[in-house]
Each structure stands twice: as structure tokens, then as C-alpha cells.
Design a protein around this motif. Structure first.
Motif, mmCIF file in Angstrom:
data_model
loop_
_atom_site.group_PDB
_atom_site.id
_atom_site.type_symbol
_atom_site.label_atom_id
_atom_site.label_comp_id
_atom_site.label_asym_id
_atom_site.label_seq_id
_atom_site.Cartn_x
_atom_site.Cartn_y
_atom_site.Cartn_z
ATOM 1 N N SER A 330 23.487 -6.351 -13.457
ATOM 2 C CA SER A 330 23.232 -5.276 -12.503
ATOM 3 C C SER A 330 22.293 -4.220 -13.074
ATOM 4 C CB SER A 330 24.553 -4.623 -12.075
ATOM 5 O OG SER A 330 25.219 -4.053 -13.206
ATOM 6 N N GLY A 331 22.355 -3.990 -14.372
ATOM 7 C CA GLY A 331 21.507 -2.977 -14.980
ATOM 8 C C GLY A 331 20.047 -3.359 -15.081
ATOM 9 N N ASN A 332 19.731 -4.664 -14.890
ATOM 10 C CA ASN A 332 18.341 -5.133 -14.996
ATOM 11 C C ASN A 332 17.675 -5.361 -13.642
ATOM 12 O OD1 ASN A 332 18.610 -5.117 -17.761
ATOM 13 N ND2 ASN A 332 19.057 -7.311 -17.914
ATOM 14 N N VAL A 333 18.440 -5.221 -12.561
ATOM 15 C CA VAL A 333 17.904 -5.501 -11.232
ATOM 16 C C VAL A 333 16.702 -4.609 -10.919
ATOM 17 C CG1 VAL A 333 18.415 -5.308 -8.751
ATOM 18 C CG2 VAL A 333 20.036 -6.442 -10.275
ATOM 19 N N GLY A 334 16.711 -3.394 -11.432
ATOM 20 C CA GLY A 334 15.630 -2.449 -11.143
ATOM 21 C C GLY A 334 14.260 -2.956 -11.544
ATOM 22 N N TYR A 335 14.148 -3.713 -12.636
ATOM 23 C CA TYR A 335 12.856 -4.249 -13.056
ATOM 24 C C TYR A 335 12.274 -5.165 -11.980
ATOM 25 C CZ TYR A 335 14.008 -2.639 -17.788
ATOM 26 O OH TYR A 335 14.337 -1.869 -18.884
ATOM 27 N N PHE A 336 13.115 -5.996 -11.400
ATOM 28 C CA PHE A 336 12.658 -6.939 -10.382
ATOM 29 C C PHE A 336 12.291 -6.204 -9.091
ATOM 30 C CE2 PHE A 336 15.311 -9.258 -13.350
ATOM 31 C CZ PHE A 336 14.588 -10.421 -13.559
ATOM 32 N N PHE A 337 13.095 -5.199 -8.744
ATOM 33 C CA PHE A 337 12.778 -4.400 -7.562
ATOM 34 C C PHE A 337 11.428 -3.710 -7.730
ATOM 35 C CE2 PHE A 337 15.512 -4.157 -4.020
ATOM 36 C CZ PHE A 337 16.793 -4.496 -4.419
ATOM 37 N N ALA A 338 11.164 -3.198 -8.917
ATOM 38 C CA ALA A 338 9.901 -2.503 -9.155
ATOM 39 C C ALA A 338 8.714 -3.438 -8.956
ATOM 40 C CB ALA A 338 9.886 -1.917 -10.564
ATOM 41 N N ALA A 339 8.865 -4.711 -9.347
ATOM 42 C CA ALA A 339 7.768 -5.675 -9.211
ATOM 43 C C ALA A 339 7.440 -5.948 -7.737
ATOM 44 C CB ALA A 339 8.134 -6.976 -9.926
ATOM 45 N N ILE A 340 8.467 -6.185 -6.913
ATOM 46 C CA ILE A 340 8.166 -6.464 -5.510
ATOM 47 C C ILE A 340 7.739 -5.189 -4.780
ATOM 48 C CG2 ILE A 340 9.703 -8.464 -5.424
ATOM 49 C CD1 ILE A 340 11.661 -6.774 -3.776
ATOM 50 N N ALA A 341 8.230 -4.040 -5.241
ATOM 51 C CA ALA A 341 7.812 -2.784 -4.632
ATOM 52 C C ALA A 341 6.330 -2.526 -4.897
ATOM 53 C CB ALA A 341 8.652 -1.629 -5.176
ATOM 54 N N ALA A 342 5.850 -2.878 -6.089
ATOM 55 C CA ALA A 342 4.432 -2.709 -6.396
ATOM 56 C C ALA A 342 3.571 -3.550 -5.462
ATOM 57 C CB ALA A 342 4.168 -3.079 -7.853
ATOM 58 N N GLY A 343 3.982 -4.797 -5.222
ATOM 59 C CA GLY A 343 3.254 -5.651 -4.282
ATOM 60 C C GLY A 343 3.231 -5.053 -2.892
ATOM 61 N N ASN A 344 4.352 -4.478 -2.494
ATOM 62 C CA ASN A 344 4.444 -3.852 -1.175
ATOM 63 C C ASN A 344 3.499 -2.673 -1.023
ATOM 64 O OD1 ASN A 344 6.573 -4.771 0.865
ATOM 65 N ND2 ASN A 344 7.665 -4.994 -1.057
ATOM 66 N N PHE A 345 3.391 -1.837 -2.045
ATOM 67 C CA PHE A 345 2.520 -0.665 -1.932
ATOM 68 C C PHE A 345 1.050 -1.051 -1.990
ATOM 69 C CE2 PHE A 345 0.206 2.905 -3.956
ATOM 70 C CZ PHE A 345 0.263 3.780 -2.875
ATOM 71 N N LEU A 346 0.712 -2.029 -2.821
ATOM 72 C CA LEU A 346 -0.680 -2.442 -2.951
ATOM 73 C C LEU A 346 -1.226 -3.045 -1.657
ATOM 74 C CD1 LEU A 346 -0.652 -3.969 -6.546
ATOM 75 C CD2 LEU A 346 -1.732 -1.835 -5.804
ATOM 76 N N GLY A 347 -0.360 -3.661 -0.854
ATOM 77 C CA GLY A 347 -0.816 -4.257 0.406
ATOM 78 C C GLY A 347 -1.484 -3.246 1.324
ATOM 79 N N PRO A 348 -0.757 -2.218 1.798
ATOM 80 C CA PRO A 348 -1.390 -1.207 2.648
ATOM 81 C C PRO A 348 -2.523 -0.463 1.954
ATOM 82 C CG PRO A 348 0.998 -1.068 2.796
ATOM 83 C CD PRO A 348 0.694 -2.015 1.671
ATOM 84 N N LEU A 349 -2.376 -0.216 0.636
ATOM 85 C CA LEU A 349 -3.396 0.524 -0.088
ATOM 86 C C LEU A 349 -4.727 -0.225 -0.095
ATOM 87 C CD1 LEU A 349 -4.042 2.998 -1.911
ATOM 88 C CD2 LEU A 349 -3.402 1.563 -3.867
ATOM 89 N N LEU A 350 -4.706 -1.524 -0.344
ATOM 90 C CA LEU A 350 -5.935 -2.308 -0.465
ATOM 91 C C LEU A 350 -6.426 -2.875 0.863
ATOM 92 C CD1 LEU A 350 -5.153 -4.213 -3.804
ATOM 93 C CD2 LEU A 350 -6.441 -2.090 -3.478
ATOM 94 N N LEU A 351 -5.513 -3.114 1.787
ATOM 95 C CA LEU A 351 -5.902 -3.709 3.069
ATOM 96 C C LEU A 351 -6.078 -2.683 4.182
ATOM 97 C CD1 LEU A 351 -3.474 -6.813 3.133
ATOM 98 C CD2 LEU A 351 -5.863 -6.743 2.354
ATOM 99 N N GLY A 352 -5.600 -1.454 3.956
ATOM 100 C CA GLY A 352 -5.573 -0.455 5.021
ATOM 101 C C GLY A 352 -6.922 -0.207 5.668
ATOM 102 N N LYS A 353 -7.980 -0.095 4.881
ATOM 103 C CA LYS A 353 -9.303 0.203 5.434
ATOM 104 C C LYS A 353 -9.758 -0.875 6.414
ATOM 105 C CE LYS A 353 -14.024 1.435 4.087
ATOM 106 N NZ LYS A 353 -14.959 1.648 2.949
ATOM 107 N N LEU A 354 -9.344 -2.126 6.171
ATOM 108 C CA LEU A 354 -9.754 -3.235 7.038
ATOM 109 C C LEU A 354 -9.205 -3.091 8.456
ATOM 110 C CD1 LEU A 354 -9.326 -6.223 4.543
ATOM 111 C CD2 LEU A 354 -11.404 -4.933 5.092
ATOM 112 N N PHE A 355 -8.086 -2.373 8.615
ATOM 113 C CA PHE A 355 -7.540 -2.155 9.949
ATOM 114 C C PHE A 355 -8.447 -1.234 10.767
ATOM 115 C CE2 PHE A 355 -3.976 -3.913 7.784
ATOM 116 C CZ PHE A 355 -3.133 -4.438 8.747
#
Length: 503
Positions: A330-355
Motif C-alpha cells: 500500500s505504501g508504494n501505490v503512489g509511485y504507480f499513480f504518479a506515472a499514470i497521472a503524468a500521462g493524463n496531464f501530458l495529454g491535454p497539455l500537448l494535444l490541447g492546441k489541436l482542438f
């Protein structure tokens, strides 16, 4: 909208009402066009920081709870609660609160203004989060998770409507997507913070998770201080009999930008004539949204249901999947959450202008369909035992890179494709219905499918989410509105305008 020309802020062009006493009458104004032709400025940054940062709070909240689910279920946590109850019942109550809060505060936002409500809703969030940290029984935890969601749901309605009405049309798509995507900055912070707070060598087992909620309160108080400087929406003001206030606000912003740039502003693209009114009844809102804009209503519901099931189910349940199938502590779950959260933020950040450049239809349908197809591939690999905790996380990061841009565009879509007078209520309705369908059922179904430890059942949950995302993408391909770089009044003529004829 009429022929382009500037004005001095008085008379018909300046937004002065005519005809009726009490501040309500017929007003001709260039305020929307004046806002849309503004270059990006420090004033716009203030709007983004003051309003957009609330999504960081939401991401922090959701991720902290997902990361601490296993810890709360352990003996000595101070609560008699199971991990399934945290990711199932508590998650569903949080979403139910958000749906209820969106509808309640959405109605108040259209009636009483954006600013008054985005201050109140943040206050509700702060109080409920602080009381969650003091939980001593499971019922108390459930109650204040509901009330925390109640405040966050109200934020969605008040904030999205204000942002889209204040941001120039040239930038509206990318700004809206990045702001909604900032949810994942909060998720990264929540993930990494949970690693420290759940470390029993640093904090007692029954203290760390309480401090996590306390950090949410501190962050909220900082946002509250910044938000005091964010103005009311001039678009809301001129419709609700406050034309002089709208004119004064826009003129002040124009003067500030002229001083900063040293250049004159281009003339606004035209004017609009409005019959001012105090409020809009539910009957007219329903008739407008589900009668005149039926196709847009189907689009909004499809986008929200698809993304809500995927995100609420996976965000609340990802920690349990890692613990159940890959024995991640349970104490290591945060590392994995941080990885998928980074992918989530980069999506709108990099693709947003295309909209704003490629266009809404191509980008909305493309991000939904691509994320759905990639999730089907992830389900196949998971079902056949080809994934580890690390590779599953990598797959999810790629899926959510595209899904996050698509999910953010759902909020953008329902905010910009319905008339001004119904904007906050429309956001609230589609958020509530779509999220209730996907966000309440998702965590409940997902927790049941994952807690059994049966690979096939978790694979089925992945496939359901993927199927709903693909279905929403097909609906968007057929029904999405080409709203890029168009004024809100051009996309959906206000109900109060003198001559209604949507482009």
C-alpha cells in the motif's frame, strides 16, 4: 451579430439598458466580441490560476483516497472499513455528492452569478474535507466524502461556465482542456504525498491519512485567497441587468492590456442585442437543451458517460488492482499513480492546441476512439498474463494520455454548445447524468470485479470501459459541433437575444 464597430461605452453600443425600470430592458452590447478579440494577457493568467486550480484539488482528493484504500482497511487505521468500501461505497458517495452539488449549485450559478457561487462551493469543499480528516467511524467518513463531492460538483458548474465566458475564443479549447487536465497535477501530488504520509516509519498508521486530507484544506485556502480577485463574467452581467458593470470591467481589462502591450486593440467583430432578464426557468432550459439542441444533448451525454465510467472506476480502483494482482504494498501505490497521472496531464497539455486548429470533431472523436482501442489491447494483454505492475501502469499511461484529452473535451463541449443562459445548468446536468451513470456504477461494479482476484472479471471491467469510450467516439464523429475559434454567441445564440438564428 451586427456590423463591426467600436464604441465609447455609453448608449446602445455601451450596454445601457432601455425600456424598463429596475435595470432590466433591452441592451445592445459588444462585450462578447470585445472579450473574444483580446490577446493573451496577465489578466487571463489570473483567471486560469484563480479558477482552474480547483481541478488540482479534485485530482488530489481522488488520488489520495485511491492510494490510501489499502491502508484504511488495515488494523490500526482508526476506521473499521474495508478497501472495497473505500473504492466502492465511499467513491460512489463522493460521485453522488458531486452530481447533486453540480445540479444544486449549477442552478444557483445561472441565477446568481459565477463569482458568488465559485466562492461558496470552494467553502463547502474546505469544510467537508477538514471534517473527513476527523473521521472516527465509517459512517462519518462516508457522509463527509459525499459532502466533499457536493462542493466539488458545484465547482465544475460554476468554474467551467466562468472560464469559457472569460477566455478569448482563439484560445478557449486549449485553455479549457489544460485546466481540466490539471486534475492530474493534483493526482501526481496526491500520489507522491501519499508515499510519505503512509510510511509508518514517519507517521503513525492512524495519522498519515488524516494529514493527507489536511493538505487538501491548506491548498484550498490558498486557492480561495487567489480567487477573491477573479471577476464576475461580463457575459452573465449584461444578460442579468448589470450592463454598466460589464462595460466597466471589460474597459478596465482593455486599458490594462493596452498599457502592457503598448498597442491598440483591433475593433470587436460586432454587437448583440439582448432582452435582459433575472432568471431562466427549468421548463425553458429543458425545452432548449432537449428540444432545439437534441443532437448536442445526445453528444454531451455520450461523452460524459464514456469518460465517467473509465475514470471513476479506474482512478478509485487502480490501487486495489495493483495490490490484488501484483502484491504491490500500500505504501508504494503512489509511485504507480504518479506515472499514470503524468500521462493524463501530458495529454491535454500537448494535444490541447489541436482542438483549436485541427478542430473539435476530429480531435474529440479521435481521442475517444484511440483510447478505447488501446484499452482493449491492454485488456487482452492483462487477460493473457503478459503484464506486470510496471507494464500495466505503462499501458494505462498511454491509454490515459489520449483519454484525458477526450474527457476534458467533454466539459468543453457542454460548456460551449448551449446558450449562455443555460450554460452552468447544462454543465451540471450532463455532468450529473453522465457521471451518475458511469461514475457511481463504475466504482461499485469495478470494486466487485477486482476484489475477487479473478483475472477474467477485471478484464471484463477494462472491456466495458473501452467499449463505452469507443461508442462515445463514434457519436462524436457524427455529432460534434465545429466550435473551434468561434464565439460562444455564434455557436449557440443566447435565449435572450432579439433575433435568434444559430450558425
Amino acid at each position: 451579430m451586427g456590423a463591426p464597430h467600436d464604441h465609447d461605452g455609453t448608449g446602445p453600443g455601451g450596454g445601457e439598458p432601455s425600456g424598463t425600470p429596475g435595470g432590466y430592458g433591452t441592451v445592445t452590447t459588444a462585450v462578447p466580441a470585445r472579450l473574444d478579440r483580446l490577446p493573451w494577457s496577465r489578466w487571463h493568467w489570473m483567471i486560469v490560476i484563480g479558477l482552474g486550480t480547483v481541478w488540482i484539488l479534485d485530482g488530489f482528493e481522488v488520488t489520495i483516497v485511491g492510494s490510501m484504500a489499502a491502508r484504511l482497511a488495515e488494523d490500526g487505521s482508526g476506521l473499521d472499513i474495508s478497501a472495497a468500501q473505500v473504492t466502492g461505497i465511499a467513491a460512489a458517495l463522493y460521485v453522488a455528492g458531486a452530481c447533486s452539488g453540480a445540479l444544486f449549485f449549477g442552478w444557483l450559478t445561472d441565477r446568481h452569478g459565477r463569482k458568488k457561487l465559485f466562492m461558496i462551493t470552494l467553502g463547502v469543499y474546505l469544510a467537508a474535507t477538514a471534517l473527513t480528516a476527523l473521521s472516527f467511524e465509517s459512517w462519518w467518513f462516508f457522509l463527509f466524502r459525499f459532502l466533499t463531492g457536493f462542493g466539488i460538483g458545484g465547482e465544475y458548474a460554476a468554474i467551467n461556465s466562468a472560464i469559457d465566458e472569460l477566455i478569448p475564443s482563439f484560445y478557449r479549447g486549449r485553455v479549457d482542456l489544460i485546466i481540466n487536465g490539471s486534475f492530474w497535477l493534483g493526482a501526481i501530488g496526491g500520489s507522491l504525498l501519499s508515499i510519505v504520509l503512509l510510511d509508518t516509519d514517519v507517521f503513525a498508521q492512524d495519522l498519515g491519512w488524516r494529514l493527507a486530507f489536511g493538505f487538501g484544506v491548506v491548498l484550498g485556502l490558498v486557492i480561495l485567497l487567489v480567487r477573491r480577485n477573479v471577476p464576475e463574467s461580463p457575459r452573465w452581467q449584461f444578460i442579468h441587468g448589470r450592463g454598466q458593470q460589464a462595460e466597466g470591467l471589460v474597459s478596465g481589462v482593455e486599458d490594462e492590456i493596452r498599457r502592457d502591450t503598448g498597442r491598440e486593440l483591433p475593433p470587436p467583430a460586432g454587437e448583440i442585442t439582448i432582452h435582459q432578464r433575472k432568471s431562466i426557468g427549468f421548463g425553458l432550459i429543458a425545452k432548449t437543451v432537449f428540444g432545439r439542441y437534441r443532437r448536442r444533448a445526445i453528444l454531451g451525454l455520450s461523452l460524459f458517460i464514456g469518460q465517467a465510467f473509465l475514470y471513476n472506476a479506474i482512478t478509485f480502483g487502480f490501487g486495489s488492482i495493483l495490490a490484488t494482482f501484483f502484491d504491490v504494498p500500500s505504501g508504494n501505490v503512489g509511485y504507480f499513480f504518479a506515472a499514470i497521472a503524468a500521462g493524463n496531464f501530458l495529454g491535454p497539455l500537448l494535444l490541447g492546441k489541436l482542438f483549436d486548429t485541427v478542430g473539435r470533431r476530429v480531435m474529440i472523436s479521435g481521442t475517444y476512439l484511440l483510447s478505447g482501442v488501446l484499452l482493449f489491447g491492454t485488456a487482452y494483454l492483462f487477460d493473457n498474463g503478459h503484464l506486470s505492475a510496471n507494464t500495466l501502469t505503462a499501458c494505462w499511461a498511454v491509454v490515459l494520455f489520449f483519454a484525458s484529452a477526450g474527457a476534458s473535451s467533454a466539459y468543453l463541449t457542454v460548456s460551449e454548445v448551449f446558450p449562455m443562459e443555460t450554460r452552468a445548468m447544462s454543465i451540471a446536468f450532463f455532468y450529473a447524468i453522465g457521471t451518475a451513470a458511469g461514475g457511481i456504477s463504475g466504482p461499485l461494479i469495478f470494486s466487485k470485479l477486482t476484489e475477487s482476484g479473478v483475472v477474467g472479471e477485471t478484464t471484463l471491467a477494462f472491456q466495458i470501459g473501452a467499449g463505452l469510450m469507443c461508442a462515445a467516439g463514434l457519436v462524436a464523429a457524427a455529432l460534434a459541433v465545429p466550435a473551434e475559434r468561434r464565439s460562444l454567441e455564434d455557436i449557440a445564440t443566447p435565449l435572450s437575444t432579439a433575433n435568434r438564428a444559430d450558425a
